[in-house]
Scaffold this active site. Structure first.
Site, PDB file in Angstrom:
ATOM      1  N   GLY A  18      96.661  86.100  37.325  1.00  0.00           N
ATOM      2  CA  GLY A  18      97.213  87.307  36.888  1.00  0.00           C
ATOM      3  C   GLY A  18      96.418  88.704  36.662  1.00  0.00           C
ATOM      4  N   HIS A 116      97.011  91.630  49.897  1.00  0.00           N
ATOM      5  CA  HIS A 116      96.472  90.541  50.626  1.00  0.00           C
ATOM      6  C   HIS A 116      94.925  90.437  50.582  1.00  0.00           C
ATOM      7  CE1 HIS A 116      96.198  86.896  53.250  1.00  0.00           C
ATOM      8  NE2 HIS A 116      95.507  87.627  53.944  1.00  0.00           N
ATOM      9  N   ASP A 157     102.553  88.010  55.229  1.00  0.00           N
ATOM     10  CA  ASP A 157     101.585  88.927  55.390  1.00  0.00           C
ATOM     11  C   ASP A 157     101.765  89.796  56.752  1.00  0.00           C
ATOM     12  OD1 ASP A 157     100.306  87.686  53.273  1.00  0.00           O
ATOM     13  OD2 ASP A 157      99.443  86.059  54.627  1.00  0.00           O
ATOM     14  N   GLU A 186      90.229  94.692  44.688  1.00  0.00           N
ATOM     15  CA  GLU A 186      91.828  94.919  44.356  1.00  0.00           C
ATOM     16  C   GLU A 186      91.984  95.555  43.077  1.00  0.00           C
ATOM     17  OE1 GLU A 186      93.418  90.882  46.571  1.00  0.00           O
ATOM     18  OE2 GLU A 186      92.845  90.735  44.283  1.00  0.00           O
TER      19      GLU A 186
HETATM   20  C1  GAR Z   1      94.822  88.047  44.809  1.00  0.00           C
HETATM   21  O1  GAR Z   1      93.539  88.016  45.500  1.00  0.00           O
HETATM   22  C2  GAR Z   1      95.728  88.561  46.007  1.00  0.00           C
HETATM   23  O2  GAR Z   1      95.206  89.163  47.071  1.00  0.00           O
HETATM   24  C3  GAR Z   1      96.039  87.158  46.356  1.00  0.00           C
HETATM   25  O3  GAR Z   1      96.303  86.208  45.385  1.00  0.00           O
HETATM   26  C4  GAR Z   1      95.200  86.629  44.504  1.00  0.00           C
HETATM   27  C5  GAR Z   1      95.974  86.712  42.984  1.00  0.00           C
HETATM   28  O4  GAR Z   1      94.852  87.002  41.968  1.00  0.00           O
HETATM   29  N1  GAR Z   1      97.389  87.026  47.386  1.00  0.00           N
HETATM   30  C6  GAR Z   1      97.562  86.507  48.486  1.00  0.00           C
HETATM   31  O5  GAR Z   1      96.638  85.533  48.915  1.00  0.00           O
HETATM   32  C7  GAR Z   1      98.798  86.433  49.137  1.00  0.00           C
HETATM   33  N2  GAR Z   1      98.520  86.207  50.508  1.00  0.00           N
HETATM   34  P1  GAR Z   1      95.451  87.096  40.351  1.00  0.00           P
HETATM   35  O6  GAR Z   1      96.440  86.313  40.163  1.00  0.00           O
HETATM   36  O7  GAR Z   1      93.933  87.227  39.845  1.00  0.00           O
HETATM   37  O8  GAR Z   1      95.932  88.657  40.556  1.00  0.00           O
END
Ligand code: GAR
Length: 206
Positions: A18, A116, A157, A186
């Site tokens: 999260g 992603h 994706d 991100e």
């Molecule tokens: C993020 O890095 C996002 O890009 C990835 O999950 C992570 C969640 O991190 N999503 C994917 O891989 C979708 N294919 P967080 O829970 O720390 O925000």
């Protein structure tokens, strides 16, 4: 004509730590970012994993959350009704790994965005998440990776790309060090890009 000043309500779907959800919540907290006078609110966290870190983020921020059951998510309309009851008009996927069912895509046309952790169209698809993505990028010999923010369609994706940003790999890059760089990227871009997207959608279709 009476001006619509009702808040614009976003749901975040997330099932991991999260960290992105936290950044997005902070960015929009206290009505800091508005569109045409309307507050943007993170109104709901939707999660498919009991015990996921994102549920603590929701609790700490006082944001309502909801746990998904797979059977009901893919069959029936109960969740759609729930989203409509809460007046949700945009959905953001921030670490949500289930495929989005066609009914949800149809109910939110061009109103679901995903992030992603790589430069799509490379390194995406089923099973491509977390360290699996970063391992594949490093193994390919790529000199850079990055993030992709894209519209959600019925394939993993796959939808239209809204935004990308890249980062260089160092010769001694590991999946863990790359994951850290990607998370930083991100956090730096996702909230502001969500704001730009909502502004752009509302100006086309208030
Ligand atoms: C993020 O890095 C996002 O890009 C990835 O999950 C992570 C969640 O991190 N999503 C994917 O891989 C979708 N294919 P967080 O829970 O720390 O925000």
């Amino acid at each position: 004509m009476i001006k619509d000043l009702s808040p614009v309500r976003i749901a975040i779907f997330a099932s991991g730590k999260g960290s992105n959800a936290r950044e997005i919540i902070h960015f929009f907290q206290n009505g800091r970012h508005r569109v045409d006078g309307r507050k943007i609110e993170i109104a709901l966290i939707v999660c498919n994993k009991a015990g996921a870190g994102v549920l603590n983020v929701a609790e700490e921020s006082g944001i309502p959350w909801m746990l998904l059951e797979k059977e009901k998510f893919y069959n029936g309309t109960q969740y759609l009704e729930e989203l409509s009851k809460r007046d949700i008009s945009f959905i953001v996927l921030a670490g949500f790994l289930w495929k989005i069912p066609p009914g949800l895509i149809a109910a939110f046309p061009d109103r679901i965005l995903n992030i992603h952790p790589a430069l799509l169209p490379a390194f995406g698809g089923k099973g491509m998440y977390g360290n699996a993505v970063h391992e594949a990028v490093i193994a390919s010999g790529a000199k850079q990776s990055g993030i992709t923010i894209h519209y959600v369609d019925e394939q993993y994706d796959h939808g239209r790309i809204f935004f990308q940003a890249s980062v260089h790999l160092s010769p001694e890059e590991t999946p863990e060090s790359l994951a850290e760089k990607i998370h930083t990227l991100e956090h730096q871009h996702f909230p502001a890009q969500i704001f730009r997207w909502v502004e752009c959608k509302l100006s086309l279709n208030p």
